[in-house]
Design a protein around this motif. Structure first.
Motif, PDB file in Angstrom:
ATOM      1  N   GLU A  79       0.818  -1.225   0.000  1.00 54.35           N
ATOM      2  CA  GLU A  79       0.000   0.000   0.000  1.00 54.35           C
ATOM      3  C   GLU A  79       0.845   1.266   0.000  1.00 54.35           C
ATOM      4  O   GLU A  79       0.483   2.267  -0.605  1.00 54.35           O
ATOM      5  CB  GLU A  79      -0.936  -0.006   1.215  1.00 54.35           C
ATOM      6  CG  GLU A  79      -2.042   1.012   1.107  1.00 54.35           C
ATOM      7  CD  GLU A  79      -3.170   0.752   2.084  1.00 54.35           C
ATOM      8  OE1 GLU A  79      -4.099   1.559   2.104  1.00 54.35           O
ATOM      9  OE2 GLU A  79      -3.110  -0.261   2.815  1.00 54.35           O
ATOM     10  N   GLU A  80       1.992   1.240   0.691  1.00 58.04           N
ATOM     11  CA  GLU A  80       2.812   2.451   0.812  1.00 58.04           C
ATOM     12  C   GLU A  80       3.566   2.789  -0.470  1.00 58.04           C
ATOM     13  O   GLU A  80       4.049   3.912  -0.626  1.00 58.04           O
ATOM     14  CB  GLU A  80       3.838   2.290   1.950  1.00 58.04           C
ATOM     15  CG  GLU A  80       3.244   2.235   3.337  1.00 58.04           C
ATOM     16  CD  GLU A  80       2.756   0.845   3.734  1.00 58.04           C
ATOM     17  OE1 GLU A  80       2.250   0.704   4.860  1.00 58.04           O
ATOM     18  OE2 GLU A  80       2.885  -0.095   2.915  1.00 58.04           O
ATOM     19  N   VAL A  81       3.707   1.823  -1.378  1.00 61.01           N
ATOM     20  CA  VAL A  81       4.484   2.048  -2.612  1.00 61.01           C
ATOM     21  C   VAL A  81       3.535   2.423  -3.748  1.00 61.01           C
ATOM     22  O   VAL A  81       2.797   1.592  -4.251  1.00 61.01           O
ATOM     23  CB  VAL A  81       5.300   0.799  -2.989  1.00 61.01           C
ATOM     24  CG1 VAL A  81       6.086   1.049  -4.278  1.00 61.01           C
ATOM     25  CG2 VAL A  81       6.246   0.407  -1.856  1.00 61.01           C
ATOM     26  N   THR A  82       3.561   3.683  -4.141  1.00 63.06           N
ATOM     27  CA  THR A  82       2.607   4.178  -5.137  1.00 63.06           C
ATOM     28  C   THR A  82       3.084   3.959  -6.568  1.00 63.06           C
ATOM     29  O   THR A  82       2.276   3.879  -7.488  1.00 63.06           O
ATOM     30  CB  THR A  82       2.340   5.679  -4.934  1.00 63.06           C
ATOM     31  OG1 THR A  82       3.608   6.375  -4.942  1.00 63.06           O
ATOM     32  CG2 THR A  82       1.642   5.925  -3.604  1.00 63.06           C
ATOM     33  N   ARG A  83       4.418   3.872  -6.762  1.00 66.43           N
ATOM     34  CA  ARG A  83       4.932   3.734  -8.129  1.00 66.43           C
ATOM     35  C   ARG A  83       6.272   3.025  -8.101  1.00 66.43           C
ATOM     36  O   ARG A  83       7.055   3.194  -7.167  1.00 66.43           O
ATOM     37  CB  ARG A  83       5.092   5.115  -8.770  1.00 66.43           C
ATOM     38  CG  ARG A  83       5.367   5.082 -10.272  1.00 66.43           C
ATOM     39  CD  ARG A  83       5.075   6.447 -10.874  1.00 66.43           C
ATOM     40  NE  ARG A  83       6.084   7.419 -10.488  1.00 66.43           N
ATOM     41  CZ  ARG A  83       7.076   7.821 -11.296  1.00 66.43           C
ATOM     42  NH1 ARG A  83       7.187   7.315 -12.507  1.00 66.43           N
ATOM     43  NH2 ARG A  83       7.933   8.717 -10.890  1.00 66.43           N
ATOM     44  N   VAL A  84       6.525   2.222  -9.128  1.00 57.63           N
ATOM     45  CA  VAL A  84       7.816   1.538  -9.274  1.00 57.63           C
ATOM     46  C   VAL A  84       8.344   1.820 -10.674  1.00 57.63           C
ATOM     47  O   VAL A  84       7.626   1.653 -11.658  1.00 57.63           O
ATOM     48  CB  VAL A  84       7.693   0.017  -9.055  1.00 57.63           C
ATOM     49  CG1 VAL A  84       9.041  -0.657  -9.255  1.00 57.63           C
ATOM     50  CG2 VAL A  84       7.158  -0.292  -7.657  1.00 57.63           C
ATOM     51  N   ASP A 139       8.586  -5.279   4.140  1.00 54.78           N
ATOM     52  CA  ASP A 139       7.706  -6.036   3.241  1.00 54.78           C
ATOM     53  C   ASP A 139       8.425  -6.431   1.953  1.00 54.78           C
ATOM     54  O   ASP A 139       8.241  -7.524   1.438  1.00 54.78           O
ATOM     55  CB  ASP A 139       6.455  -5.211   2.895  1.00 54.78           C
ATOM     56  CG  ASP A 139       5.581  -4.969   4.113  1.00 54.78           C
ATOM     57  OD1 ASP A 139       5.673  -5.769   5.061  1.00 54.78           O
ATOM     58  OD2 ASP A 139       4.825  -3.981   4.116  1.00 54.78           O
ATOM     59  N   VAL A 140       9.269  -5.533   1.434  1.00 53.84           N
ATOM     60  CA  VAL A 140       9.965  -5.798   0.174  1.00 53.84           C
ATOM     61  C   VAL A 140      10.977  -6.938   0.335  1.00 53.84           C
ATOM     62  O   VAL A 140      11.156  -7.758  -0.568  1.00 53.84           O
ATOM     63  CB  VAL A 140      10.661  -4.507  -0.331  1.00 53.84           C
ATOM     64  CG1 VAL A 140      11.715  -4.818  -1.375  1.00 53.84           C
ATOM     65  CG2 VAL A 140       9.632  -3.563  -0.915  1.00 53.84           C
ATOM     66  N   LEU A 141      11.628  -7.002   1.484  1.00 53.74           N
ATOM     67  CA  LEU A 141      12.657  -8.024   1.701  1.00 53.74           C
ATOM     68  C   LEU A 141      12.093  -9.442   1.651  1.00 53.74           C
ATOM     69  O   LEU A 141      12.827 -10.394   1.406  1.00 53.74           O
ATOM     70  CB  LEU A 141      13.359  -7.797   3.048  1.00 53.74           C
ATOM     71  CG  LEU A 141      14.186  -6.515   3.183  1.00 53.74           C
ATOM     72  CD1 LEU A 141      14.829  -6.438   4.554  1.00 53.74           C
ATOM     73  CD2 LEU A 141      15.255  -6.427   2.097  1.00 53.74           C
ATOM     74  N   SER A 142      10.794  -9.585   1.887  1.00 51.41           N
ATOM     75  CA  SER A 142      10.191 -10.922   1.908  1.00 51.41           C
ATOM     76  C   SER A 142       9.640 -11.344   0.542  1.00 51.41           C
ATOM     77  O   SER A 142       9.114 -12.442   0.404  1.00 51.41           O
ATOM     78  CB  SER A 142       9.060 -10.959   2.949  1.00 51.41           C
ATOM     79  OG  SER A 142       8.042 -10.035   2.607  1.00 51.41           O
ATOM     80  N   ILE A 143       9.763 -10.484  -0.470  1.00 55.72           N
ATOM     81  CA  ILE A 143       9.220 -10.800  -1.806  1.00 55.72           C
ATOM     82  C   ILE A 143      10.220 -11.644  -2.588  1.00 55.72           C
ATOM     83  O   ILE A 143      11.427 -11.342  -2.615  1.00 55.72           O
ATOM     84  CB  ILE A 143       8.869  -9.508  -2.561  1.00 55.72           C
ATOM     85  CG1 ILE A 143       7.678  -8.815  -1.897  1.00 55.72           C
ATOM     86  CG2 ILE A 143       8.563  -9.784  -4.027  1.00 55.72           C
ATOM     87  CD1 ILE A 143       7.343  -7.458  -2.443  1.00 55.72           C
TER      88      ILE A 143
END
Length: 402
Positions: free
Chosen positions: A229-234, A259-263
């Motif tokens: 939710e916190e990441v609006t754009r990549v 959250d990103v580290l677990s992807i």
């Protein structure tokens, strides 16, 4: 290649060098052909001499020197708050505002961002890299199709776009499965009952109400179906690494480091973010210290001030993290928690500090720089900390010496 024998090891280990420099001496010796023991001794002694010369002398005012060395170039910075980070087109705070953000240890940066490196085939294959992009970027329901309201029937219609669904879920074979999952998400989030025909999802308020119908549409805008939710754009870029190999790197607007580290597909050893508190929470205080050094150095370099010695920044990072947490340099952190009453009063809210000290009967031992300057005493640094005494001796003793 020269072999590291016991004699070579004895020569290097006999020096006062730290372990890192000893290892570098070993690497240099190993890389050269036929280095004699005399040459090894010369190399080790030369490195030791340079190392000892570069160390700070006893009683040097390192804090004052660091403050001057960072503060003076800091005043020359441009006041532009934002700029585009390369061609990634991600807005990041730079210059003086970013430096203030770091030393104030703000809980959330003005422009949080992450740099996400990828592993294995995810780093080299664009399709695989996009799988990670869609797993990170927040996908709102509204981005997946068209939303319309039918006032006559009091229902909201979500007409999902098949091409968009297949683009964001390339590994899922059936669009029908994704549509069913979206309908279930809407039911859970809004507390409504949905009906679905293919890729069209319908729902409405429990009782006919125009106000509630519009409210459901507004609430639908906030539902994140997939991603963080916190990441609006990549933004995805292909970059050349140190080994000249090209890899895909992701830059994000918004930050959720844990959250990103677990992807799957994310290289956890290289991925980082510009929020030092998130790094502290996930990786500990040593990693946070490194992040403070790295971020401040990058900020200065971006402004063309790369001649500031990194040791000054290391000292700032050490002070901010030496108690096991991240403290700001200010009245709510390090400056406000000093032992000296006068040092605290000299920084900010002078009267409050002096009143509190008077009420509690605090005593100032005048050990530091600031408090001695205030009262007009010599400061106990450098030559100011050395006491010279003149001794008396008899003429007989002098004659006997002669």
């Amino acid at each position: 290649m020269t072999e590291i024998t016991a004699d070579v090891e004895a020569l290097v280990e006999d020096t006062d060098l730290p372990r890192r420099l000893k290892d570098e001496v070993y690497d240099v010796v190993e890389a050269r052909e036929d280095v004699s023991l005399e040459q090894v001794d010369e190399i080790a002694r030369a490195v030791e001499a340079r190392y000892l010369d570069s160390r700070v002398d006893p009683l040097d005012p390192v804090g004052t020197v660091s403050a001057q060395s960072i503060g003076e170039p800091g005043t020359q910075m441009t006041m532009n708050t934002f700029h585009y980070a390369g061609v990634a087109e991600i807005d990041v705070t730079q210059g003086l505002p970013r430096l203030i953000e770091l030393v104030d240890a703000r809980k959330t940066p003005d422009t949080p961002m992450m740099t996400v490196y990828l592993d294995d085939e995810y780093a080299t294959e664009r399709e695989k890299a996009h799988e990670v992009v869609w797993a990170i970027e927040a996908t709102k329901i509204l981005a997946l199709g068209d939303v319309s309201t039918n006032v006559a029937d009091m229902v909201v219609q979500v007409n999902l776009n098949e091409d968009t669904l297949l683009e964001r879920w390339p590994t899922v074979g059936s669009v029908d499965e994704i549509a069913a999952e979206i309908a279930e998400t809407i039911e859970d989030a809004l507390g409504v009952t949905t009906t679905r025909q293919g890729t069209v999802v319908e729902f409405g308020p429990s009782k006919p109400s125009y106000r509630e119908l519009l409210q459901l549409v507004e609430e639908l805008r906030d539902i994140t179906f997939k991603g963080i939710e916190e990441v609006t754009r990549v933004v995805i870029r292909k970059e050349k690494m140190d080994d000249d190999e090209e890899q895909f790197v992701l830059y994000t607007e918004g930050s959720a480091f844990g959250d990103v580290l677990s992807i799957e597909g994310v290289d956890t050893s290289r991925t980082t973010c510009n929020n030092i508190h998130e790094i502290y929470k996930e990786l500990g205080v040593e990693a946070a210290r490194e992040a403070i050094i790295e971020e401040t150095m990058n900020t200065l370099e971006e402004q063309g001030l790369d001649d500031v010695n990194i040791r000054h920044l290391m000292l700032v990072a050490d002070i901010m993290t030496n108690r096991g947490t991240i403290e700001s340099i200010g009245r709510h952190g390090i400056s406000g928690s000093k032992e000296s009453v006068l040092a605290r009063a000299a920084f900010e809210v002078t009267v409050n500090h002096l009143l509190d000290a008077a009420i509690h009967g605090e005593v100032d031992d005048l050990n530091g720089v600031i408090e001695n300057v205030i009262v007009g005493k010599p400061v106990a640094i450098g030559t100011g900390d050395v006491d010279l005494k003149m001794g008396s001796f008899s003429t007989d003793a002098k004659a006997s010496d002669d």
